[in-house]
Design a protein around this motif. Structure first.
Motif, short mmCIF file in Angstrom:
data_model
loop_
_atom_site.label_atom_id
_atom_site.label_comp_id
_atom_site.label_asym_id
_atom_site.label_seq_id
_atom_site.Cartn_x
_atom_site.Cartn_y
_atom_site.Cartn_z
N VAL A 69 45.12 51.93 46.05
CA VAL A 69 44.21 51.56 46.66
C VAL A 69 44.00 51.81 47.93
N ASN A 70 43.10 51.03 48.58
CA ASN A 70 43.27 52.15 50.07
C ASN A 70 43.95 50.87 50.69
N LYS A 71 44.77 51.50 51.37
CA LYS A 71 45.76 50.88 51.83
C LYS A 71 45.25 49.46 53.71
N LYS A 72 44.13 49.46 53.64
CA LYS A 72 43.52 48.44 54.48
C LYS A 72 42.69 48.04 53.92
N THR A 73 41.59 48.27 53.00
CA THR A 73 40.73 46.92 52.42
C THR A 73 41.61 46.29 51.15
N LEU A 74 42.22 47.40 50.52
CA LEU A 74 42.63 46.97 48.63
C LEU A 74 41.75 47.50 48.11
N GLU A 75 40.85 47.78 48.59
CA GLU A 75 39.70 48.61 47.46
C GLU A 75 40.32 49.94 46.09
N THR A 76 39.75 49.29 45.44
CA THR A 76 39.77 50.67 44.47
C THR A 76 39.32 51.75 45.06
N THR A 77 38.88 52.09 43.77
CA THR A 77 38.01 53.95 43.71
C THR A 77 36.79 54.07 43.52
N VAL A 78 36.61 52.24 43.58
CA VAL A 78 34.97 51.35 42.87
C VAL A 78 34.54 50.51 44.41
N GLY A 132 45.85 38.99 49.13
CA GLY A 132 44.81 37.67 48.24
C GLY A 132 43.68 37.55 49.64
N THR A 133 44.92 37.13 50.89
CA THR A 133 43.72 36.19 51.31
C THR A 133 43.23 37.16 52.38
N THR A 134 43.65 38.85 52.85
CA THR A 134 42.74 39.36 53.07
C THR A 134 41.08 40.01 52.09
N VAL A 135 41.57 40.12 51.25
CA VAL A 135 40.10 40.20 50.22
C VAL A 135 39.50 38.89 50.27
N GLY A 136 40.56 38.28 50.25
CA GLY A 136 38.78 36.81 49.32
C GLY A 136 37.81 36.87 51.03
N LYS A 137 38.68 37.10 52.67
CA LYS A 137 37.82 37.54 53.35
C LYS A 137 36.74 38.80 53.37
N ILE A 138 37.56 40.04 52.96
CA ILE A 138 36.49 41.12 52.99
C ILE A 138 35.46 41.14 52.31
N ASN A 194 33.17 47.76 45.97
CA ASN A 194 33.73 46.68 45.92
C ASN A 194 34.35 45.53 44.80
N ILE A 195 35.23 46.62 44.12
CA ILE A 195 36.46 46.14 43.09
C ILE A 195 38.08 46.41 43.74
N PHE A 196 38.86 45.51 43.75
CA PHE A 196 39.42 45.17 44.32
C PHE A 196 40.88 45.48 43.45
N ALA A 197 42.59 45.58 44.06
CA ALA A 197 43.17 44.92 42.94
C ALA A 197 44.66 44.33 44.24
N ILE A 198 44.50 43.39 43.91
CA ILE A 198 46.12 43.09 44.68
C ILE A 198 47.10 42.56 43.93
N GLY A 199 47.95 42.78 44.74
CA GLY A 199 49.62 42.56 44.09
C GLY A 199 50.28 43.13 43.22
N ASP A 200 51.16 42.47 42.26
CA ASP A 200 51.81 43.42 41.39
C ASP A 200 50.65 44.52 40.86
N VAL A 201 49.99 44.14 40.77
CA VAL A 201 49.28 45.74 40.12
C VAL A 201 49.43 46.83 41.15
N ASN A 202 48.90 46.67 41.48
CA ASN A 202 48.53 47.78 42.16
C ASN A 202 49.65 48.33 43.16
#
Ligand SMILES: Cc1cc2nc3c(=O)[nH]c(=O)nc-3n(C[C@H](O)[C@H](O)[C@H](O)COP(=O)(O)OP(=O)(O)OC[C@H]3O[C@@H](n4cnc5c(N)ncnc54)[C@H](O)[C@@H]3O)c2cc1C
Length: 385
Positions: free
Chosen positions: A272-281, A311-317, A283-291
């Motif tokens: 993921v992008n370490k600032k936004t936690l967005e994947t290569t797609v 999760g908090t960051t991505v919810g707000k993003i 508006n698709i984000f991956a957070i927590g243990d999966v990334n």
């Protein structure tokens, strides 16, 4: 007449630490024209962080879970369903309850366990999920003497301090029961040193803290096999050992639906992008243990505190993008508890994404940190974390 703007669909896969905070934070900042839904295979979620206390009888079984159904009170739809596949192009997720479309997707499915990676694991104990922890709790309740082995197989695994903490708690519990002189406690880890991700000082400190308590730590010695009767373990350093109780930390892997979606690009975890936690797609984000978020020679640990914050960051993003308002960036900060006894805990972790490299530490154990840990557990049950 003005056309009504159709709301966005925010779909969150997984109702663990990360997923719940993503949902709550997005919901808090979005108006009711937008829908926020969580899909999880299980309505009840259990706090793994309580398992080390649970196995020694110091947490009540009835107080280790929270029902995701309660999220309805906050305007979040909960769908109890098995996620089968994720279609990144058509933007839908197939589940045992049918298909769900999304505009924004948060993948928060955690890590799956590969129980077959260590042959014979099914014959041994574990405490890495709620059910196995309950089984080990029953076994320890009648434990009087002998050897106990806690053995991890391969990094990365959730909460690197957990095997060390569990050994310390077993030490404390055996002392309380007045059987410590009859209990031989060993930890086997695959890494060359414990808590490597927290830095050299933390690693040295925990090594001597374990030694002082008579706990034997074997490094570069991940478990590779267990005998049919579950009482003999074989290790990567070529050694083997008998024990009355062997508890295994299983090999972790990417959930199948995530792996098959292609979002990881055949990597072991989702980049993921370490600032936004967005994947290569978009508006698709991956957070927590999966990334995976690289930090120095390591990656941000797989721990609930990081998953929750992501999760908090991505919810707000997501809310910021929909509302056309400011969005936060992820800062990589987090500290975990490491119980040293039933009444004291230390804090380990720090700031993992500093430009100059991770800034981490392990504090001295204290009663006040144990109190903070207890509050953390209560807050988790009330969806505050
Ligand atoms: C023994 C132990 C002690 C720990 N101690 C601590 C601690 O003290 N502090 C700390 O911060 N962390 C601790 N952790 C780590 C912490 O539990 C995890 O890092 C955290 O749960 C990760 O959160 P997550 O949201 O990424 O995934 P999870 O919390 O694992 O949530 C993933 C969710 O996805 C669901 N799911 C997965 N696949 C599917 C599917 N196909 N269909 C439907 N649903 C699915 C699961 O049911 C689950 O609810 C500990 C872990 C263990 C095992």
């Amino acid at each position: 007449m003005m056309e009504k703007i159709k709301g966005k669909k925010i779909l969150i896969l997984g109702g663990g630490f990360g997923g719940v905070q993503a949902a709550i934070n997005a919901r808090n900042e979005l108006d009711s024209s937008h829908s926020v839904s969580i899909i999880d295979r299980s309505r009840m979620s259990y706090l793994c962080g309580m398992n080390p206390m649970l196995i020694i009888g110091k947490r009540q079984i009835s107080k280790t879970g929270r029902s995701l159904g309660r999220l309805a009170n906050r305007g979040i739809n909960f769908i109890e369903s098995e996620i089968n596949s994720i279609d990144l192009t058509k933007k839908h997720v197939n589940t045992s309850q049918g298909d769900f479309l999304f505009d924004y997707l948060v993948i928060a499915l955690g890590a799956e366990y590969d129980i077959h990676a260590v042959p014979g694991s099914q014959n041994a104990y574990s405490f890495w999920d709620f059910q196995s922890a309950r089984k080990l709790r029953r076994r320890l309740s009648r434990f009087k003497k002998g050897k106990i082995i806690l053995a991890a197989a391969k990094p990365p695994y959730k909460c690197p301090p957990a095997p060390l903490e569990t050994a310390m708690l077993i030490n404390s519990w055996a002392r309380e029961k007045n059987i410590r002189q009859n209990v031989d406690i060993h930890i086997y880890i695959p890494e060359p040193k414990p808590l490597g991700v927290a830095g050299q000082e933390a690693s040295q400190q925990i090594t001597s803290d374990l030694e002082r308590r008579g706990i034997t730590l074997h490094t570069s010695a991940g478990i590779t096999k267990i005998s049919d009767n579950g009482k003999k373990g074989f290790f990567q350093d070529g050694s083997s050992s008998f024990a009355e109780v062997i508890a295994v930390i299983p090999v972790h892997k990417l959930p199948v639906a995530v792996q098959q979606s292609g979002i990881s690009g055949n990597k072991p975890w989702v980049p993921v992008n370490k600032k936004t936690l967005e994947t290569t797609v978009e508006n698709i984000f991956a957070i927590g243990d999966v990334n995976v978020i690289p930090t120095g020679d390591f990656a941000i640990p797989k721990a609930g505190v990081f998953a929750s914050d992501q999760g908090t960051t991505v919810g707000k993003i997501i809310a910021g993008r929909i509302n056309n308002s400011q969005t936060p960036t992820y800062n990589g900060y987090g500290k975990c508890f490491l119980a040293y006894s039933m009444g004291t805990a230390a804090m380990v972790g720090g700031s993992f994404l500093e430009d100059s490299g991770p800034k981490t530490s392990l504090s001295s154990p204290s009663v006040s940190s144990m109190r903070i840990k207890e509050t953390f557990e209560l807050n988790w049950r009330n969806f505050k974390i």
